[in-house]
Scaffold this active site. Structure first.
Site, PDB file in Angstrom:
ATOM      1  N   SER A 143       0.867  -1.177   0.000  1.00 12.65           N
ATOM      2  CA  SER A 143       0.000   0.000   0.000  1.00 12.65           C
ATOM      3  C   SER A 143       0.902   1.225   0.000  1.00 12.65           C
ATOM      4  O   SER A 143       2.051   1.163   0.468  1.00 12.65           O
ATOM      5  CB  SER A 143      -0.884   0.018   1.254  1.00 12.65           C
ATOM      6  OG  SER A 143      -1.515   1.276   1.431  1.00 12.65           O
ATOM      7  N   TYR A 156      -1.856   0.099  10.647  1.00 12.43           N
ATOM      8  CA  TYR A 156      -1.961  -0.304   9.244  1.00 12.43           C
ATOM      9  C   TYR A 156      -0.688   0.073   8.489  1.00 12.43           C
ATOM     10  O   TYR A 156      -0.148  -0.739   7.721  1.00 12.43           O
ATOM     11  CB  TYR A 156      -3.184   0.344   8.596  1.00 12.43           C
ATOM     12  CG  TYR A 156      -3.396  -0.128   7.171  1.00 12.43           C
ATOM     13  CD1 TYR A 156      -3.812  -1.437   6.918  1.00 12.43           C
ATOM     14  CD2 TYR A 156      -3.164   0.716   6.097  1.00 12.43           C
ATOM     15  CE1 TYR A 156      -3.994  -1.884   5.624  1.00 12.43           C
ATOM     16  CE2 TYR A 156      -3.348   0.283   4.797  1.00 12.43           C
ATOM     17  CZ  TYR A 156      -3.758  -1.016   4.562  1.00 12.43           C
ATOM     18  OH  TYR A 156      -3.927  -1.460   3.270  1.00 12.43           O
TER      19      TYR A 156
END
Length: 246
Positions: A143, A156
């Protein structure tokens, strides 16, 4: 230089029941690959595999469960075990987009368990056969959060920074073979991800709708296919994908 031909190659997609994983299954099937669609939700996988016998195999898989991943290959029919490629899309941010003290330690640890340990488990389950052949392709889904941090994303981001380090190290581990290793780092993509994060579909839609630009799962599937069909002598090690308007 010729594109790598995926026709009749067996590719595992972990996290195949929705979003980027499901879009990747469709693109791989269109390339002529034989696809093992793996995830927890068998009903969705069976819908993907419907009318595709011999081409798409649904497989129940929970990447956060060591027994599920370690038995993964054994649970496949013998004719499906010679896995050329593995695309690891499984991941979540349940409880995320919140300040660190607004969730308990177990909530945060569960994100690491799936995003980091789950990725490691899937890769470990398939690597031996690739090593024996001296060829194969592993694709991890990172990501842009693995490149930056932001308020409410400490865990995250930590998980995706770990995926980035793991993937880069994995590529170097197999640098003396024809095993290719790629990380795909998407920007904001409209999937079920935000709904699973908050458990609130309307909140998720509002989150996506206010974004200046969005990617679609098919955009990321296209990036994955680009890497996997690059000439065999080319290792596309990393692709960062942003929407045009960020």
């Amino acid at each position: 230089m010729e594109r790598f031909d995926l026709k009749d190659k067996i590719v595992l997609v972990a996290g195949a029941s929705s979003g980027i994983g499901a879009a990747t299954v469709e693109r791989l099937l269109a390339e002529g690959a034989r696809v093992i669609a793996a995830a927890r939700r068998m009903d969705r996988l069976q819908a993907l595999a419907k009318d595709r016998p011999g081409h798409c195999l649904p497989l129940q898989l929970d990447v956060a469960d060591p027994d599920s991943t370690s038995s993964m290959v054994e649970r496949m029919p013998e004719g499906w075990r010679n896995i050329h490629g593995a695309v690891v899309c499984a991941g979540h941010d349940v409880g995320g987009r919140a300040r660190f003290d607004q969730a308990d330690a177990e909530t945060w640890a569960n994100i690491i368990e799936t995003n980091v340990n789950g990725t490691i488990r899937v890769c470990r389950a398939v690597i031996d056969r690739m090593t024996a052949r001296g060829t194969g392709h592993i694709v991890t889904l990172g990501s842009v959060s693995g490149l930056i941090t932001y308020p409410g994303g400490s865990i995250y981001s930590a998980s995706k920074h770990a995926v980035r380090a793991f993937t880069d190290g994995l590529r170097k581990d197999y640098g003396d073979s024809d095993i290719r290793v790629t990380e795909i780092l998407p920007g904001l993509t409209r999937t079920e991800f935000a709904e699973s994060r908050w458990g609130d579909g309307s909140k998720a839609e509002a989150f996506y709708d206010k974004a200046p630009g969005l990617l679609e799962p098919e955009d990321i599937a296209s990036a994955i296919l680009y890497a996997m069909t690059a000439p065999e002598s080319v290792n596309v090690s990393q692709i960062v994908v942003h929407p045009t308007r960020v």
